[in-house]
Design an enzyme around this catalytic site. Structure first.
Site, PDB file in Angstrom:
ATOM      1  N   ASN A  40     -63.254  27.199 107.416  1.00  0.00           N
ATOM      2  CA  ASN A  40     -64.433  27.806 107.728  1.00  0.00           C
ATOM      3  C   ASN A  40     -64.314  28.586 109.027  1.00  0.00           C
ATOM      4  O   ASN A  40     -63.433  27.927 110.069  1.00  0.00           O
ATOM      5  CB  ASN A  40     -65.636  26.981 107.876  1.00  0.00           C
ATOM      6  CG  ASN A  40     -65.607  25.692 108.509  1.00  0.00           C
ATOM      7  OD1 ASN A  40     -64.563  25.246 108.775  1.00  0.00           O
ATOM      8  ND2 ASN A  40     -66.904  25.439 109.278  1.00  0.00           N
ATOM      9  N   GLU A  42     -66.134  30.452 112.028  1.00  0.00           N
ATOM     10  CA  GLU A  42     -67.468  30.511 112.488  1.00  0.00           C
ATOM     11  C   GLU A  42     -67.567  31.702 113.494  1.00  0.00           C
ATOM     12  O   GLU A  42     -66.655  32.278 114.082  1.00  0.00           O
ATOM     13  CB  GLU A  42     -68.176  29.260 113.291  1.00  0.00           C
ATOM     14  CG  GLU A  42     -68.237  28.068 112.246  1.00  0.00           C
ATOM     15  CD  GLU A  42     -69.151  26.994 112.640  1.00  0.00           C
ATOM     16  OE1 GLU A  42     -69.141  26.965 113.778  1.00  0.00           O
ATOM     17  OE2 GLU A  42     -69.423  26.298 111.707  1.00  0.00           O
ATOM     18  N   CYS A  51     -67.486  30.660 105.088  1.00  0.00           N
ATOM     19  CA  CYS A  51     -67.158  29.403 104.605  1.00  0.00           C
ATOM     20  C   CYS A  51     -65.714  29.388 104.330  1.00  0.00           C
ATOM     21  O   CYS A  51     -65.052  30.412 103.638  1.00  0.00           O
ATOM     22  CB  CYS A  51     -67.830  29.099 103.282  1.00  0.00           C
ATOM     23  SG  CYS A  51     -69.692  28.731 103.732  1.00  0.00           S
ATOM     24  N   GLU A  53     -64.463  27.966 101.408  1.00  0.00           N
ATOM     25  CA  GLU A  53     -64.254  28.380 100.155  1.00  0.00           C
ATOM     26  C   GLU A  53     -64.045  30.040  99.703  1.00  0.00           C
ATOM     27  O   GLU A  53     -63.341  30.416  99.199  1.00  0.00           O
ATOM     28  CB  GLU A  53     -65.263  27.970  99.043  1.00  0.00           C
ATOM     29  CG  GLU A  53     -65.775  26.536  99.124  1.00  0.00           C
ATOM     30  CD  GLU A  53     -66.509  25.946 100.172  1.00  0.00           C
ATOM     31  OE1 GLU A  53     -66.574  26.559 101.303  1.00  0.00           O
ATOM     32  OE2 GLU A  53     -67.209  24.852  99.777  1.00  0.00           O
ATOM     33  N   CYS A  84     -71.519  25.945  99.308  1.00  0.00           N
ATOM     34  CA  CYS A  84     -72.860  26.442  99.361  1.00  0.00           C
ATOM     35  C   CYS A  84     -73.215  27.247  98.399  1.00  0.00           C
ATOM     36  O   CYS A  84     -72.612  27.941  97.626  1.00  0.00           O
ATOM     37  CB  CYS A  84     -72.954  26.975 100.478  1.00  0.00           C
ATOM     38  SG  CYS A  84     -72.241  28.907 100.892  1.00  0.00           S
ATOM     39  N   CYS A  87     -71.270  30.565  98.116  1.00  0.00           N
ATOM     40  CA  CYS A  87     -69.780  30.474  97.838  1.00  0.00           C
ATOM     41  C   CYS A  87     -69.796  30.224  96.189  1.00  0.00           C
ATOM     42  O   CYS A  87     -68.853  30.681  95.424  1.00  0.00           O
ATOM     43  CB  CYS A  87     -69.147  29.200  98.427  1.00  0.00           C
ATOM     44  SG  CYS A  87     -68.674  29.543 100.028  1.00  0.00           S
TER      45      CYS A  87
HETATM   46  N1  THU Z   1     -69.284  25.313 105.235  1.00  0.00           N
HETATM   47  C1  THU Z   1     -68.044  25.754 104.639  1.00  0.00           C
HETATM   48  O1  THU Z   1     -67.212  26.192 105.245  1.00  0.00           O
HETATM   49  N2  THU Z   1     -68.203  25.239 103.177  1.00  0.00           N
HETATM   50  C2  THU Z   1     -69.311  24.628 102.531  1.00  0.00           C
HETATM   51  O2  THU Z   1     -69.016  24.021 101.323  1.00  0.00           O
HETATM   52  C3  THU Z   1     -70.467  23.936 103.478  1.00  0.00           C
HETATM   53  C4  THU Z   1     -70.417  24.824 104.762  1.00  0.00           C
HETATM   54  C5  THU Z   1     -69.313  25.746 106.645  1.00  0.00           C
HETATM   55  C6  THU Z   1     -70.147  26.854 106.827  1.00  0.00           C
HETATM   56  C7  THU Z   1     -70.188  26.570 108.576  1.00  0.00           C
HETATM   57  O3  THU Z   1     -69.188  26.707 109.418  1.00  0.00           O
HETATM   58  C8  THU Z   1     -70.357  25.090 108.734  1.00  0.00           C
HETATM   59  O4  THU Z   1     -69.594  24.573 107.611  1.00  0.00           O
HETATM   60  C9  THU Z   1     -71.760  24.401 108.751  1.00  0.00           C
HETATM   61  O5  THU Z   1     -72.655  25.115 107.692  1.00  0.00           O
END
Ligand code: THU
Length: 127
Positions: A40, A42, A51, A53, A84, A87
């Protein structure tokens, strides 16, 4: 399989998650056995965060991969972290009903099919 899980766990270490501190890694294997990883990434505007994925699948597609066998998703949670909703939509369209292994650094894992996580999808077949 272990190689894919290790790749997802290693990708998690590269997460850029200064806001949530919630680090996620993903590893996607294509039909030729190539592995594409993502973490991920941010953003201070929050909404532009991507994310793990989607990073993995977009990297794979941008490198020419088109057919996929398996995805692994790694997060440090006892209740294993699934992709999520956004994704799930992207994975459905680009990977189809792929096998997804959820894993944590303690080695706990669960294997699911995307269709279980994402029943009755909207996709190009409706257009
Ligand atoms: N996140 C992911 O990268 N993948 C997931 O399956 C769930 C959430 C990340 C997005 C964000 O940077 C952090 O987790 C919190 O939501």
């Amino acid at each position: 399989m272990n190689q894919l899980l290790d790749a997802a766990l290693a990708a998690r270490e590269r997460a850029h998650a200064p806001f949530s501190k919630f680090r996620v890694g993903a590893a996607l294997e294509d039909q030729d056995g190539r592995i594409f990883t993502g973490c991920n990434v941010e953003n201070a505007t929050y909404g532009l965060t991507v994310c793990a994925e989607r990073v993995a699948v977009f990297k794979a597609v941008s490198e020419g991969a088109r057919k996929f066998r398996r995805l692994a998703v790694a997060a440090d949670t006892d209740r294993l972290t699934p992709p999520c909703g956004a994704c799930r939509q992207v994975l459905w369209e680009l990977c189809g009903d792929i096998e997804i292994t959820l894993v944590n650094p303690g080695g706990k894992l669960e294997v699911v099919q995307l269709r279980e996580l994402f029943p009755r999808p909207f996709d190009a077949s409706f257009l």
